[in-house]
Write an enzyme that holds these catalytic residues in place. Structure first.
Site, PDB file in Angstrom:
ATOM      1  N   HIS A  36       0.854  -1.191   0.000  1.00  0.00           N
ATOM      2  CA  HIS A  36       0.000   0.000   0.000  1.00  0.00           C
ATOM      3  C   HIS A  36       0.889   1.240   0.000  1.00  0.00           C
ATOM      4  O   HIS A  36       2.127   1.117  -0.053  1.00  0.00           O
ATOM      5  CB  HIS A  36      -0.956  -0.033   1.200  1.00  0.00           C
ATOM      6  N   HIS A  39       4.014   1.340   2.147  1.00  0.00           N
ATOM      7  CA  HIS A  39       5.200   0.675   1.579  1.00  0.00           C
ATOM      8  C   HIS A  39       5.821   1.537   0.481  1.00  0.00           C
ATOM      9  O   HIS A  39       7.046   1.613   0.357  1.00  0.00           O
ATOM     10  CB  HIS A  39       4.819  -0.684   0.966  1.00  0.00           C
ATOM     11  N   GLN A 155       8.598  -2.945  16.771  1.00  0.00           N
ATOM     12  CA  GLN A 155       9.377  -3.755  15.822  1.00  0.00           C
ATOM     13  C   GLN A 155      10.630  -3.000  15.388  1.00  0.00           C
ATOM     14  O   GLN A 155      11.735  -3.550  15.371  1.00  0.00           O
ATOM     15  CB  GLN A 155       8.507  -4.085  14.607  1.00  0.00           C
TER      16      GLN A 155
END
Ligand code: PAF
Length: 285
Positions: A36, A39, A155
């Site tokens: 999407h 990214h 993350q």
């Protein structure tokens, strides 16, 4: 614009090595596909910084702690390759599961609260699987820089830590969250939301904005209660966590830190779909 697709480790490794031997830099954007605009912003950033860009698409089974979530994870190869062509990405690494895991493998990392709290607590094993695959991908591609979104805030912090601990020769670049026009953070999981859920999901970014505004006159503990109340009252939203922590240590905050960043992090379920989001708190606004 064509994208060269590598399904084998040896192919992408040689491609990257040959370019870097000629003095040309390689930027890397690891993904699980269902690409999407979030990214695309990582790829744009990589294109600005590096001579060549490679994206990987690999739905990594070891980072799913729930088999239904893995089965339902969107896989949209034809759409993804179209986007990669349109944005001028040079190469795609698209390995199979046996290519990445010829034998079962999952390393274990313990970085204190960074691994044990929030996502680490609610998704046991997720970070071990994620870090295992990110380390393998970085070692295969050996890029100069690798680009990750700040939507997965915890993350990103863990990848930086793992790269430091494993002494990997790569610079990790964090890129800002990309939001839809109405505030919803872009996520591959958003395609699973139906029309009603898509509206319900707006409570997430609305709450983060409200908490950020109120940080000028409330302490972190008051704001955690406020965020939890707002999300618990929001129709269709099942709250998993809402926390305000030190952005570097993930220590929950009772007061605003002087010279360090604070971040509000949230995870909710909308129906069966789990969404996360975060906002660095700007208490001087
Ligand atoms: O953020 C993701 O899409 C994944 O966790 C990553 C970093 C590609 C590892 O599988």
């Amino acid at each position: 614009m064509s994208v060269v697709v590598f399904e084998k480790i040896t192919g992408v490794r040689r491609w990257s090595e040959d370019l870097q031997a000629k003095g040309e830099s390689v930027g890397f954007v690891p993904t699980m596909g269902a690409l999407h605009q979030g990214h695309m912003s990582l790829i744009d950033r990589a294109k600005d910084a590096c001579d060549h860009v490679v994206v990987s698409i690999f739905v990594n089974p070891t980072q799913f702690n729930n088999s239904e979530d893995l089965a339902n994870y969107p896989r949209t190869y034809d759409h993804d390759i179209g986007l990669l062509k349109s944005v001028g990405c040079d190469a795609l690494f698209y390995p199979s599961i046996p290519e990445m895991y010829p034998k079962p493998e999952k390393k274990h990392w313990d970085f204190g609260l960074l691994t044990s709290s929030l996502e680490g607590f609610y998704r046991p094993g997720h970070f071990d699987g994620m870090l295992t695959i990110v380390q393998k991908l970085l070692e295969i591609v050996s890029p100069k820089q690798a680009f990750f979104g700040e939507k997965d805030f915890q993350q990103l912090a863990l990848i930086r830590k793992m790269v430091e601990v494993e002494s990997l020769p790569v610079e990790i670049v964090g890129c800002p969250i990309v939001r839809e026009h109405d505030g919803l953070a872009m996520s591959s999981r958003n395609v699973r939301l139906n029309e009603k859920q898509r509206i319900e999901a707006l409570a997430i970014s609305r709450t983060l904005r409200r908490v950020n505004e109120e940080s000028a006159f409330s302490n972190p503990q008051e704001l955690v209660r406020r965020g939890m109340d707002l999300l618990s009252d929001a129709p269709g939203v099942r709250l998993e966590y809402f926390a305000i922590v030190n952005a570097a240590t993930f220590q929950p905050l009772t007061e605003w830190p002087e010279n360090e960043e604070a971040v509000a992090l949230v995870a909710v379920y909308i129906g069966e779909i789990r969404l996360i989001d975060n906002m660095v708190i700007n208490k001087k606004r």
